[in-house]
Every structure is written in C-alpha cells, then in structure tokens.
Motif scaffolding. Sequence first.
Motif: not given
Length: 290
Positions: A90-102
């Motif tokens: 809500g304050d111009a920040v995106l938290a990112v979770k990365v899931f790979d090929g496993t």
Amino acid sequence: MDDLADFEFFEIILEDGSRKLRLPDKFASLLDGREPRELKLREAGGGRLLCDVEVVFDGEGHMYLGRGWDQFAREYDVQRGHFLVFSYDGDAVLAVKVFDGTMCRRHYKHDDDDDYDSVTIKEEDPASESSCESGSNNSIDSGGNNSIYTGSKNSTDSGSKNSSSPEMDVDDAPTSQFTVMMRQCHLGAKQNQYLNVPAEFQVAHGYAERSKVVLRMRGKSWTVNLKHNHRSVGHPRTSLRYGWHQFFVDNHLDVGDTCFFRALRGGDAGRGEEHVLKVEVRKRDGTFVH
C-alpha cells in the motif's frame, strides 16, 4: 493507498532477460488516478534491501515494471519458468517471493542489506521436484499456457470433515513450503491420481516415517495417505495418494490452478504427531479459493 495493503498477485516468467515485466491489469486499475512513477521491490525474506524500479504504462493502459527490473532479476537469478508472488504493502513497495523449477521457494542470504553484491542464493536440492513423471521436464510452455513444472485402505472418511482444533501458525522455514501447478496427472482417473512431494520437504518433515498427512483448507481437513516409492539412488519418492482425489474434487481444482502447501508448526514424526499442511489455491484467472 492503504486500501491496497496486502494486495497479492503472481507472475510467471515467460522470457529470459526481459527488461520489462507486465503487471496484472486489475492491479493497474486499482491504482487508477494515483499511479506511482516507481515502485520499490524487495525479496520477501530480505529485510530492508530495496530496489527502485520504474513504472511505465503503454498506450493501452497496461502497467509494466521498467528500468530497474532487469537489475532485480539478475541479482535474484530470476529465470524463465520461475513463479513470482508479489505482495503490495500500500506504500509503493512490492515484496517478492521467488519459486524456481523445483516448485520450492528460493531463499537468499543477505550478509549486508545495504549492498546488492552481498545477495547470494541458497540453492535448492536438485532432486526437490514435483513433476508428474520421473525425469520429465519441469518447464513452462512457451506459448504462455501456464503449464509449468511449476504428488491401507482409504483415508479416514476419505472426505472432508470440519476441523475442530484451532489452526497453528505456519512454519516459515525454507523447507516447510512448496508450490505445485496442477497438471492432468494430478487430476486424472481416480485410481491413478497422485502428487509428488519435493524430496527436501519430505526429508525435513520425516515423511519416511509417516503413512498419512492432513490437508487443511477453508476450515476443513482431508486425510491423505502417503505412498513411498523406493529408488536405487537418493531418497524414496513420496506422493499424496488415497484421499487426494477427494481433496481436489471438494475444492474444484482444475488443470492450471496453483496449490501452495505450507506445513503447520508441530507434527513431530518421532512422537507420532499428526502432520498438517495448510493449503491455499489460486485459480488460473488469479483469484484465490475462499
């Protein structure tokens, strides 16, 4: 933008080395009239580390992450076929979770939050997979069909039952969660359905000593039997078998839906404690099952 706090969406990376990433049109429409010129990205487990990324719009109103996105993707080794979950604060920040090929979430070590050069990747066990067939390619269809990678008797009642015990907190350890996009083998003929559990997850939670697990979703529980297939090399392959059919029928799962599995705290195999997985389902159209 407080009304957008905790807004979530996912993106599947379809191209290698892309300098732009298109965001969902629904997210863009919710920002209508207050579109930011840039967003800050941070890896969800990375504390204060932020990366400034330019926000651009094309002539049709589509919203993209522009300059700065390629740097973030390089630093976190985001590749074609990876599955990214974004959470907006809500304050111009995106938290990112990365899931790979496993099909497991990647976790990164941050020795110094002030310096991108300090970011290193914790590699996942290459045997940690959840493909339909042993040796199959866990890849994303280049046509954009979301067909990615990215498992005794019947279980108790073989169906759903209301959960009377309070839900425990989920376990946030790296080996306590995995993600699977549904493929035909997961939802096929009743006697042939299965879902493979990633090897690293199996080892961390003592699946070799377990005969069943409990899937919990929407306040209900499904008991699912585990099947162990021994292999000549490495750990046995464990899959969800009897009871899995009832779970996907009751929750109307379909090919292309994505299941997020997270272990709840407790469930010690050595003590014979019940192992519970909290499940969230995101439909192909991006909506969650409630």
